[in-house]
Write a protein that holds these residues in place. Structure first.
Motif, PDB file in Angstrom:
ATOM      1  N   ASP A 301       4.802   6.329   5.750  1.00 23.07           N
ATOM      2  CA  ASP A 301       4.052   6.150   4.509  1.00 23.07           C
ATOM      3  C   ASP A 301       4.426   7.174   3.439  1.00 23.07           C
ATOM      4  O   ASP A 301       4.025   7.030   2.285  1.00 23.07           O
ATOM      5  N   LEU A 302       5.173   8.201   3.811  1.00 23.21           N
ATOM      6  CA  LEU A 302       5.490   9.276   2.873  1.00 23.21           C
ATOM      7  C   LEU A 302       6.897   9.193   2.304  1.00 23.21           C
ATOM      8  O   LEU A 302       7.117   9.490   1.132  1.00 23.21           O
ATOM      9  N   VAL A 303       7.854   8.817   3.133  1.00 27.93           N
ATOM     10  CA  VAL A 303       9.260   8.816   2.723  1.00 27.93           C
ATOM     11  C   VAL A 303       9.650   7.430   2.235  1.00 27.93           C
ATOM     12  O   VAL A 303       9.483   6.436   2.953  1.00 27.93           O
ATOM     13  N   ARG A 304      10.168   7.362   1.023  1.00 27.90           N
ATOM     14  CA  ARG A 304      10.673   6.100   0.479  1.00 27.90           C
ATOM     15  C   ARG A 304      12.170   6.047   0.754  1.00 27.90           C
ATOM     16  O   ARG A 304      12.962   6.670   0.069  1.00 27.90           O
ATOM     17  N   SER A 305      12.524   5.299   1.779  1.00 28.51           N
ATOM     18  CA  SER A 305      13.920   5.269   2.214  1.00 28.51           C
ATOM     19  C   SER A 305      14.818   4.790   1.083  1.00 28.51           C
ATOM     20  O   SER A 305      14.514   3.806   0.409  1.00 28.51           O
ATOM     21  N   SER A 306      15.912   5.529   0.889  1.00 31.58           N
ATOM     22  CA  SER A 306      16.928   5.304  -0.147  1.00 31.58           C
ATOM     23  C   SER A 306      16.439   5.694  -1.534  1.00 31.58           C
ATOM     24  O   SER A 306      17.146   5.477  -2.520  1.00 31.58           O
TER      25      SER A 306
END
Length: 654
Positions: A301-306
């Protein structure tokens, strides 16, 4: 408000639980509330909270982890501590051992409790390999959180885990971040030179314990031009020193020292798969550092991949190495990710999270009497149990009275016409469908008898696949109303609709927060309890509007102080969408409210005007056996077509 915070861990042992408790105590005291922290003592070290009161209980160290201490009071002693403080609500911080006693004491004193899920004890027991411990830990966590009035989960993964254990009344509550302390300009070239001698720094921050899986970072050792930095301490320190050759171990860092170290990294890595939230990921993002984390648990929920980092496949260490190489090998991408990282968290302040927590406390205060009523009648609390799997409904019919008709919601409507929460819900249900049909058979002043004799038979003849039922308030304010008898009639309707193959959304009636309405509280409470039971027994969806604290807010109501305003109808529509499993309904509701805005009424209409305009006409009609709905027909007695997203025309309801 007086808040007792029962914490499994506290000063001088600094970890995520201690940190969040200190933040909340500070926030509550600043807001004018009184606090008491009840926690294990530190053995020979005793340290109180800097704000409010602190009650430290005798404790013993965990055999394998002496920094963690376990308190062992009797429930009676803990109940005495709470009784002396007279709390309005009990906050259980990461409850397990002391938290179990805290919940038992809260039940003994009939106090509402809010359990904050912060530690994945089940995953920890699995990681440490204690024979037979996982089923016991799972059962204990489920039993504890089912007893709590509300459970707050920090992430979607935690919500799913608890829901799978049968925990109800789940709400999302994340963690704030100190964006003033953790910020990009803390970056220190001097610190970097001492640590890496011109190399790129890839670092981890956290406890050095088996459940953190820090040993997985061995795949990053030996990358040319990259230095692995391990910030933290714990029982695995010595073993990790041997497993991670060439890594720099800084030991524990806190405060501004930690902020400087974090901002001085080039890439932050976190391999732990049992994180309920992962605060260090959020602090790294606030520091403008791109993150590589496992695609499981809180980081999802925290890291927006790419965008601001990468989520690698859990357990795939080759993927972990490749994601780190992608960022260390591309300066432009790393700078772009770093800029996006800071932007993603600046709004997640502890202040906003603290205010949200206070709202949850108030919701728990409202729910506790409902739970006591359920237990008194030997009913199981069912609100929050996962509803049936959502399917793409194509025919929706709304049944009810003035609230479902939409009275007082004049948004985008011609004079004399009303929109309402059900109309708004129909447009959300139609999205993504080529053709969606909607009917609204609700008429103001209708009662349960009208639901049984008119609305339900007409609806069944129209063969819908979804029916909402929001009825009973007009009966409950009548003379000698019998909530149990009314609920029995509603249950017959619900079962008839379910037997036809259609789904049901059952809505509990609610009262405005006004002194005049309080004489009906017991009836509404008992009726809502029965509707919760009916929803669970029939596999129906439940919109528990009676348990929504926002519907006590005066800005949700029209001038008559009984019917919802346009804002109130918007709010109810999005809560209904959320109950039905429409994706992103909660976020869309907040956005919609922000876009519309509202002007709270600073000076309500004079009491005499309200009595003359609204109350006296209602009483006069009742005395003459008449209602405001006499002679009126439903506004959509037959289906109207609501175009989906790809349809060429917009409905007048959109």
């Amino acid at each position: 408000m007086r808040v007792a915070l029962v914490a499994e861990s506290f000063l001088p042992h600094m970890n995520g639980v201690t940190h969040s408790v200190l933040q909340m105590v500070r926030h509550l005291e600043r807001r004018g509330h009184e606090t008491l922290v009840v926690a294990p003592d530190g053995g020979g070290k005793r340290e109180s909270a800097p704000y409010g009161r602190t009650e430290l209980l005798p404790s013993m160290p965990m055999p394998s982890y002496p920094d963690v201490r376990v308190a062992y009071p009797t429930t009676a002693r803990l109940a005495r501590v709470l009784r002396d403080f007279h709390p309005d609500v009990v906050h259980l911080a990461s409850p397990f051992a002391l938290g179990w006693k805290g919940q038992a004491a809260a039940d003994a004193l009939r106090l509402p409790s809010v359990a904050v899920y912060q530690t994945d004890v089940i995953a920890y027991t699995e990681r440490y390999g204690v024979p037979g411990a996982v089923p016991l830990a799972s059962a204990h966590v489920a039993r504890l959180h089912k007893r709590a009035t509300l459970t707050l989960a920090p992430s979607s993964a935690s919500e799913a885990q608890l829901a799978a254990l049968g925990v109800d009344r789940l709400r999302r509550w994340g963690r704030g971040v100190d964006a003033e302390r953790f910020r990009p300009d803390r970056r220190s070239e001097g610190w970097r030179a001492r640590i890496g001698r011109g190399e790129l720094l890839v670092g981890y921050v956290g406890r050095l314990a088996a459940e953190k899986q820090v040993e997985d970072l061995r795949v990053l050792c030996g990358i040319p031009g990259v230095r692995l930095v391990i910030i933290g301490d714990g029982p695995e320190r010595e073993r990790l020193g041997k497993l991670l050759p060439g890594a720099v171990f800084t030991g524990f860092l806190g405060g501004d020292q930690l902020a400087k170290a974090l901002a001085s990294l080039d890439v932050f890595v976190h391999p732990g798969e049992s994180e309920t939230f992962c605060q260090t990921v959020q602090e790294a993002l606030a520091s403008g550092v791109p993150v590589v984390a496992t695609g499981r648990g809180g980081p999802v929920d925290l890291v927006r991949s790419s965008v601001d980092g990468w989520l690698y496949a859990p357990g795939d260490l080759d993927d972990l190495r490749d994601r780190v190489l992608d960022l260390t090998g591309d300066d432009a991408k790393r700078r772009s990710f770093a800029s996006a990282a800071r932007e993603s968290v600046v709004a997640r302040t502890w202040e906003s999270l603290g205010d949200q927590l206070i709202d949850y406390y108030r919701e728990a205060q409202r729910l506790r009497p409902l739970d006591d009523a359920s237990r008194g009648r030997e009913l199981t609390r069912r609100e929050g149990v996962a509803p049936p799997e959502r399917r793409p409904w194509k025919r929706y019919i709304a049944l009810g009275d003035s609230l479902t008709e939409g009275l007082c919601d004049t948004s985008r409507m011609a004079d004399g016409q009303y929109r309402g929460w059900a109309d708004r819900l129909s447009t959300m249900l139609a999205q993504g469908l080529g053709r969606f049909e909607y009917a609204n058979l609700a008429v103001r002043s209708r009662r349960v008898r009208d639901l049984v004799s008119e609305q339900a038979p007409q609806a069944l003849a129209m063969k819908p696949d979804l029916v909402s039922i929001f009825m009973g308030a007009n009966d409950l304010v009548g003379h000698s109303a019998d909530p149990l008898r009314l609920a029995a009639h509603v249950e017959k309707v619900v079962r008839d609709v379910r037997d036809s193959g259609a789904d049901v959304l059952l809505v509990t009636p609610f009262l405005p927060d006004r002194p005049a309405a309080r004489i009906f509280t017991r009836r509404f409470t008992l009726y809502a309890t029965e509707l919760r039971r009916i929803a669970a027994a029939t596999g129906s969806y439940l919109l528990d509007a009676a348990a929504l604290p926002a519907l006590r807010d005066g800005t949700m109501y029209a001038d008559d102080m009984v019917h919802l305003s346009s804002r109130g109808h918007r709010y109810l529509a999005y809560r209904a969408a959320e109950a039905l499993g429409i994706p992103d309904a909660e976020a869309l509701g907040r956005l919609d409210d922000a876009l519309h805005g509202f002007d709270p009424v600073d000076d309500p209409a004079p009491q005499g005007d309200w009595l003359r305009t609204h109350a006296l006409p209602w009483v006069w009609r009742r005395m003459r056996g008449r209602t405001a709905g006499d002679g009126l027909l439903p506004k959509h007695a037959d289906y109207v077509v609501i175009p989906g997203r790809n349809a060429p025309k917009r409905s007048k309801l959109s």
